[in-house]
Design a protein around this motif. Structure first.
Motif, PDB file in Angstrom:
ATOM      1  N   SER A  85      17.472  12.775  -8.341  1.00 49.67           N
ATOM      2  CA  SER A  85      16.944  13.945  -7.665  1.00 49.67           C
ATOM      3  C   SER A  85      17.521  14.065  -6.258  1.00 49.67           C
ATOM      4  N   CYS A 136       8.542  12.847  -4.179  1.00 55.12           N
ATOM      5  CA  CYS A 136       9.714  13.314  -4.922  1.00 55.12           C
ATOM      6  C   CYS A 136       9.784  12.657  -6.300  1.00 55.12           C
ATOM      7  N   PRO A 137      10.244  13.382  -7.321  1.00 55.72           N
ATOM      8  CA  PRO A 137      10.429  12.765  -8.647  1.00 55.72           C
ATOM      9  C   PRO A 137      11.620  11.817  -8.634  1.00 55.72           C
ATOM     10  N   TYR A 153      14.522   9.993 -11.253  1.00 52.30           N
ATOM     11  CA  TYR A 153      15.113  10.124 -12.587  1.00 52.30           C
ATOM     12  C   TYR A 153      15.898   8.887 -13.009  1.00 52.30           C
ATOM     13  N   LYS A 194      11.518   4.440  -4.369  1.00 46.84           N
ATOM     14  CA  LYS A 194      10.085   4.669  -4.212  1.00 46.84           C
ATOM     15  C   LYS A 194       9.335   3.349  -4.032  1.00 46.84           C
TER      16      LYS A 194
END
Length: 288
Positions: free
Chosen positions: A57, A236-237, A239, A247
């Motif tokens: 992302s 935030c995502p 992927y 994260k």
């Protein structure tokens, strides 16, 4: 998050590469954790070798870069503050023995704040030469500790309390004895008011001319920016494995104290702390 816990948290991260990424924060460290490859439109995208070049992302990449910048700012703020403390260490006065109250103030044993240095760290004092008020038994049992400090405002409160008190006792002799003790306490704490005022004036003067308050504010502001940046990473995502590692890095720093406490717990919080460690470790191995 306590400012003092940040550097210690970095040492507790599960992978040397990730520690370097968080605290050295050089471009090479970032490259070591993730790979950059062009996507179908020619734009740069972060990929993980373990997920078949799945593009990460862009929002997460940008947020993580901001998080790394915030880590750098906080590290530099801490270093500047530590340098200031070293420069002024020999000019910073110790509180007079008459102002020393309860021991073990570094553990939060007393409501009154403990004795601190110019940047706010607890001062641990050797008790061997504190012979005026500390008994030999206490000094043997507690060779080194931080004391809470009698402030001028607190000393004034004690003086006023004694002045409002009336002689007590069933006999005249007891009342005279109490009156003498009352007068002694008033004289002692009136002297302590003067000592405390002198100490407070000098320490305030040194903090002002040294820039210590500004240095402490810089750390606080950098700490606030780090928390905000870490929260943006969490929003935030992700992927890829590398994205999950980003994260986990952010959460490992901001939840450092909780993770220290809960890693060995059987509670859900303990499971979460161990999961964060596992994600960071797997992401670190995937980056190698």
């Amino acid at each position: 998050m306590p400012n003092e816990a940040v550097a210690a948290t970095a040492e507790g991260l599960p992978n040397t590469t990730r520690r370097a990424l968080l605290w050295s924060l050089a471009a090479a460290s970032t490259a070591a954790a993730v790979a950059v490859a062009p996507d179908a439109h020619g734009a740069g995208a972060l990929t993980s070798s373990g997920l078949h070049d799945q593009a990460e992302s862009p929002e997460l990449i940008s947020a993580y870069e901001s998080f790394c910048d915030a880590c750098t700012d906080l590290k530099e703020a801490h270093q500047a503050r530590e340098w200031l403390a070293d420069e002024w260490k020999h000019r910073w006065p110790l509180a007079p023995e008459a102002l020393l109250w309860g021991a073990n103030a570094q553990h939060g044993s007393y409501l009154d704040d403990g004795e601190r240095d110019i940047i706010g760290r607890f001062i641990m004092r050797d008790t061997a030469d504190l012979t005026k008020r500390m008994s030999a038994k206490f000094r043997r049992a507690t060779p080194r500790t931080c004391f809470s400090i009698l402030t001028s405002s607190r000393a004034r409160e004690i003086v006023e309390k004694w002045k409002r008190s009336s002689p007590k006792g069933r006999t005249e002799k007891a009342r005279v004895r109490h009156q003498l003790f009352r007068d002694k306490m008033i004289r002692e704490y009136e002297t302590n008011i003067e000592l405390a005022e002198q100490y407070e004036t000098e320490t305030a003067r040194l903090r002002e001319i040294s820039g210590a308050d500004a240095a402490r504010l810089r750390v606080k502001e950098a700490d606030d920016r780090l928390l905000k940046a870490a929260n943006e990473v969490s929003q935030c995502p992700a992927y890829t494995v590398a994205g999950l590692g980003m994260k986990a890095d952010a959460l490992a720093v901001t939840a450092s104290e909780l993770m220290k406490i809960k890693k060995s717990d059987d509670s859900p919080l303990g499971q979460i702390a161990r999961f964060i460690d596992s994600v960071a470790e797997v992401a670190g191995r995937a980056a190698v």
